[in-house]
Design a protein around this motif. Sequence first.
Motif, PDB file in Angstrom:
ATOM      1  N   ARG A   4       0.844  -1.192   0.000  1.00  0.00           N
ATOM      2  CA  ARG A   4       0.000   0.000   0.000  1.00  0.00           C
ATOM      3  C   ARG A   4       0.881   1.245   0.000  1.00  0.00           C
ATOM      4  N   ALA A   5       0.256   2.388  -0.231  1.00  0.00           N
ATOM      5  CA  ALA A   5       0.968   3.663  -0.182  1.00  0.00           C
ATOM      6  C   ALA A   5       1.378   3.974   1.258  1.00  0.00           C
ATOM      7  N   ALA A   6       2.556   4.526   1.418  1.00  0.00           N
ATOM      8  CA  ALA A   6       3.040   4.930   2.737  1.00  0.00           C
ATOM      9  C   ALA A   6       2.253   6.120   3.243  1.00  0.00           C
ATOM     10  N   THR A   7       2.099   6.189   4.556  1.00  0.00           N
ATOM     11  CA  THR A   7       1.485   7.344   5.220  1.00  0.00           C
ATOM     12  C   THR A   7       2.484   7.892   6.239  1.00  0.00           C
ATOM     13  N   PRO A   8       2.288   9.113   6.714  1.00  0.00           N
ATOM     14  CA  PRO A   8       3.208   9.643   7.721  1.00  0.00           C
ATOM     15  C   PRO A   8       3.342   8.740   8.960  1.00  0.00           C
ATOM     16  N   PHE A  43       7.516  11.590   1.581  1.00  0.00           N
ATOM     17  CA  PHE A  43       6.247  11.042   1.075  1.00  0.00           C
ATOM     18  C   PHE A  43       5.439  12.144   0.401  1.00  0.00           C
ATOM     19  N   ALA A  44       5.331  13.288   1.073  1.00  0.00           N
ATOM     20  CA  ALA A  44       4.548  14.412   0.540  1.00  0.00           C
ATOM     21  C   ALA A  44       5.186  14.958  -0.736  1.00  0.00           C
ATOM     22  N   PHE A  53       5.538   6.218  -2.859  1.00  0.00           N
ATOM     23  CA  PHE A  53       6.349   5.564  -1.832  1.00  0.00           C
ATOM     24  C   PHE A  53       5.461   4.462  -1.281  1.00  0.00           C
ATOM     25  N   LEU A  54       5.812   3.215  -1.544  1.00  0.00           N
ATOM     26  CA  LEU A  54       4.980   2.075  -1.150  1.00  0.00           C
ATOM     27  C   LEU A  54       5.594   1.333   0.030  1.00  0.00           C
ATOM     28  N   VAL A  55       4.738   0.708   0.834  1.00  0.00           N
ATOM     29  CA  VAL A  55       5.201  -0.144   1.921  1.00  0.00           C
ATOM     30  C   VAL A  55       4.618  -1.541   1.767  1.00  0.00           C
ATOM     31  N   ALA A  56       5.347  -2.510   2.302  1.00  0.00           N
ATOM     32  CA  ALA A  56       4.881  -3.893   2.380  1.00  0.00           C
ATOM     33  C   ALA A  56       4.609  -4.186   3.850  1.00  0.00           C
ATOM     34  N   GLU A  57       3.516  -4.890   4.090  1.00  0.00           N
ATOM     35  CA  GLU A  57       3.141  -5.246   5.456  1.00  0.00           C
ATOM     36  C   GLU A  57       2.969  -6.754   5.601  1.00  0.00           C
TER      37      GLU A  57
END
Length: 162
Positions: A4-8, A43-44, A53-57
């Motif tokens: 998913r997209a990274a968040t702060p 990110f911003a 900027f994507l993250v894997a969880e």
Amino acid sequence: MSIRAATPADAPRIAEIWNHVIRTSAATFSNLEKTPEGLAQDFADKAADGKTFLVAEIDGQVVGFATYFQFRGGPGYAKTMEHTVILAPRAHGRGLGRALMAGIEEHARAGGAHSIFAGVSAENEAGVAFHAAVGYAEVARLSEVGFKFGRWMDLVLMQKML
């Protein structure tokens, strides 16, 4: 497992993963650690520039990330990108690196990118092998361009046409 997209809110965990790599490996030549504040701004900035900027969880915990940016400055390079992809050790071998790469490559392609580069430390043999496995070709080997841990290191440039 999800991408998913990274968040702060992800910035502290991403800093933790990235800083471990900075401190302990030759996978990056940088010795400048990341801060959550700096990452949240990144990110911003990426979003404002049309990048991602994507993250894997795994089980709701961030275990890796990928992002991309213009390869070099100036309008002549506007369609050529470079990326960063880093996984926490427990995420290796689960397909998350491939999923992150597919996500940023598709995002870059949709934004008009023509090709994407990986700059991989020659000492990071697993990184070179990973990129080859996902379709990147070695296009150059730059001798002794990185300096870290008291020694010179080579950089392998790998490229994929999008």
